[in-house]
Motif scaffolding. Structure first.
Motif, PDB file in Angstrom:
ATOM      1  N   ARG A  94     -13.148   9.500 -63.298  1.00  0.00           N
ATOM      2  CA  ARG A  94     -12.572  10.599 -62.517  1.00  0.00           C
ATOM      3  C   ARG A  94     -11.281  11.046 -63.215  1.00  0.00           C
ATOM      4  NH1 ARG A  94     -12.399   8.221 -57.788  1.00  0.00           N
ATOM      5  NH2 ARG A  94     -14.297   9.195 -57.042  1.00  0.00           N
ATOM      6  N   THR A  96      -8.118  13.367 -62.681  1.00  0.00           N
ATOM      7  CA  THR A  96      -7.436  14.060 -61.586  1.00  0.00           C
ATOM      8  C   THR A  96      -6.032  14.460 -62.007  1.00  0.00           C
ATOM      9  OG1 THR A  96      -6.672  11.938 -60.705  1.00  0.00           O
ATOM     10  CG2 THR A  96      -8.675  12.847 -59.749  1.00  0.00           C
ATOM     11  N   LEU A 133     -13.115  24.154 -60.464  1.00  0.00           N
ATOM     12  CA  LEU A 133     -12.799  24.230 -59.040  1.00  0.00           C
ATOM     13  C   LEU A 133     -11.494  23.481 -58.810  1.00  0.00           C
ATOM     14  CD1 LEU A 133     -16.352  23.400 -57.670  1.00  0.00           C
ATOM     15  CD2 LEU A 133     -15.319  25.659 -57.903  1.00  0.00           C
ATOM     16  N   ARG A 134     -10.561  24.095 -58.067  1.00  0.00           N
ATOM     17  CA  ARG A 134      -9.242  23.506 -57.873  1.00  0.00           C
ATOM     18  C   ARG A 134      -8.925  23.340 -56.398  1.00  0.00           C
ATOM     19  NH1 ARG A 134      -6.037  24.096 -62.551  1.00  0.00           N
ATOM     20  NH2 ARG A 134      -6.984  25.456 -64.105  1.00  0.00           N
ATOM     21  N   PHE A 140      -6.941  19.478 -59.802  1.00  0.00           N
ATOM     22  CA  PHE A 140      -8.397  19.462 -59.890  1.00  0.00           C
ATOM     23  C   PHE A 140      -8.895  18.035 -60.085  1.00  0.00           C
ATOM     24  CE2 PHE A 140      -6.749  20.065 -64.147  1.00  0.00           C
ATOM     25  CZ  PHE A 140      -7.434  19.095 -64.868  1.00  0.00           C
ATOM     26  N   THR A 141     -10.182  17.854 -59.875  1.00  0.00           N
ATOM     27  CA  THR A 141     -10.858  16.587 -60.146  1.00  0.00           C
ATOM     28  C   THR A 141     -12.106  16.890 -60.951  1.00  0.00           C
ATOM     29  OG1 THR A 141     -10.058  15.581 -58.101  1.00  0.00           O
ATOM     30  CG2 THR A 141     -11.992  14.576 -59.120  1.00  0.00           C
ATOM     31  N   VAL A 142     -12.278  16.186 -62.053  1.00  0.00           N
ATOM     32  CA  VAL A 142     -13.475  16.301 -62.885  1.00  0.00           C
ATOM     33  C   VAL A 142     -14.112  14.926 -62.946  1.00  0.00           C
ATOM     34  CG1 VAL A 142     -14.353  16.723 -65.225  1.00  0.00           C
ATOM     35  CG2 VAL A 142     -12.547  18.175 -64.294  1.00  0.00           C
ATOM     36  N   GLN A 149     -23.288  15.141 -60.968  1.00  0.00           N
ATOM     37  CA  GLN A 149     -22.287  14.967 -59.925  1.00  0.00           C
ATOM     38  C   GLN A 149     -21.981  16.317 -59.280  1.00  0.00           C
ATOM     39  OE1 GLN A 149     -20.897  11.878 -59.221  1.00  0.00           O
ATOM     40  NE2 GLN A 149     -22.258  11.015 -60.769  1.00  0.00           N
ATOM     41  N   PRO A 150     -21.613  16.319 -57.991  1.00  0.00           N
ATOM     42  CA  PRO A 150     -21.200  17.586 -57.370  1.00  0.00           C
ATOM     43  C   PRO A 150     -19.810  17.990 -57.850  1.00  0.00           C
ATOM     44  CG  PRO A 150     -20.940  15.766 -55.830  1.00  0.00           C
ATOM     45  CD  PRO A 150     -21.585  15.198 -57.061  1.00  0.00           C
ATOM     46  N   GLY A 151     -19.508  19.262 -57.762  1.00  0.00           N
ATOM     47  CA  GLY A 151     -18.185  19.745 -58.149  1.00  0.00           C
ATOM     48  C   GLY A 151     -18.053  19.887 -59.653  1.00  0.00           C
ATOM     49  N   ASN A 152     -16.882  19.566 -60.165  1.00  0.00           N
ATOM     50  CA  ASN A 152     -16.621  19.659 -61.599  1.00  0.00           C
ATOM     51  C   ASN A 152     -17.204  18.446 -62.304  1.00  0.00           C
ATOM     52  OD1 ASN A 152     -14.985  22.019 -61.245  1.00  0.00           O
ATOM     53  ND2 ASN A 152     -13.326  20.694 -60.557  1.00  0.00           N
ATOM     54  N   TRP A 153     -18.302  18.641 -63.028  1.00  0.00           N
ATOM     55  CA  TRP A 153     -18.991  17.544 -63.703  1.00  0.00           C
ATOM     56  C   TRP A 153     -19.007  17.789 -65.200  1.00  0.00           C
ATOM     57  CZ3 TRP A 153     -24.786  17.544 -64.794  1.00  0.00           C
ATOM     58  CH2 TRP A 153     -25.171  16.370 -65.450  1.00  0.00           C
TER      59      TRP A 153
END
Length: 197
Positions: A94, A96, A133-134, A140-142, A149-153
């Motif tokens: 992760r 962050t 996505l922020r 943000f989290t990647v 993975q959902p979101g920023n992958w």
């Protein structure tokens, strides 16, 4: 006479082989001079300038990479997580936090020679600042993982260790005045996801 020729050949083989091996080792293991370290991230602000050290020039020539000039941007690398462990392609991480100010930035995973990993998923192997996505505060989290993975992958594939490469374009960080209050995102292992294999 034959013995002298054989000994001369042996000495030449040892000299050339040892010299080439030591150069390869130095380029692969020695980080160079003038490194800027922020957490687990490191950069070479002098790369791409006349003040660049000989190791950086030789590494760039060997890898066929062009360094950004001081006015163009700055490239950061991270090969370890926040706990100091090498980044493994079989694990989930992760990333962050926030980034320094920049007009544009990219993030991708690369092998140890900084060649981008090409994912088997068909997705682009990089993320950039305009698609991320922020949160409300701009952070943000990647998730870096071999599994979707959902979101920023950011997908990784294969096995072995990898390096995260984050490039900032048109940023005040590239000048020495931007070094003092530099903030970089933090990379941690997602313990609950574990490591496959």
């Amino acid at each position: 006479m034959l013995r002298t020729i054989l000994l001369t050949l042996l000495v030449l083989i040892i000299a050339v082989g040892g010299g080439a091996g030591s150069v390869q080792y130095a380029l692969d293991r020695f980080e160079g001079f003038g490194v800027l370290e922020v957490g687990q991230w490191s950069a070479y602000p002098a790369a791409g300038t006349p003040d660049s050290d000989p190791y950086a020039k030789a590494r760039g020539a060997r890898n066929g990479t062009l360094a950004l000039g001081a006015a163009e941007g700055l490239i950061f690398h991270a090969s370890r997580d926040a706990q100091g462990r090498l980044l493994d392609r079989n694990c989930t991480y992760r990333i962050t936090g926030a980034t320094p100010p920049a007009r544009f930035w990219t993030l991708y995973a690369a092998d140890r020679s900084l060649q981008p990993l090409s994912p088997e998923t068909g997705m682009l192997p990089a993320l950039h600042s305009r698609e991320i996505l922020r949160g409300e505060n701009g952070s943000f989290t990647v998730i870096v993982s071999p599994k979707a993975q959902p979101g920023n992958w950011l997908p990784v594939n294969g096995s072995g260790f990898f390096v995260l490469v984050m490039t900032f374009y048109d940023t005040p960080v590239a000048s020495s005045s931007g070094f003092s209050d530099l903030v970089m995102p933090r990379t941690t292992l997602v313990e609950e996801a574990g490591c496959r294999g």
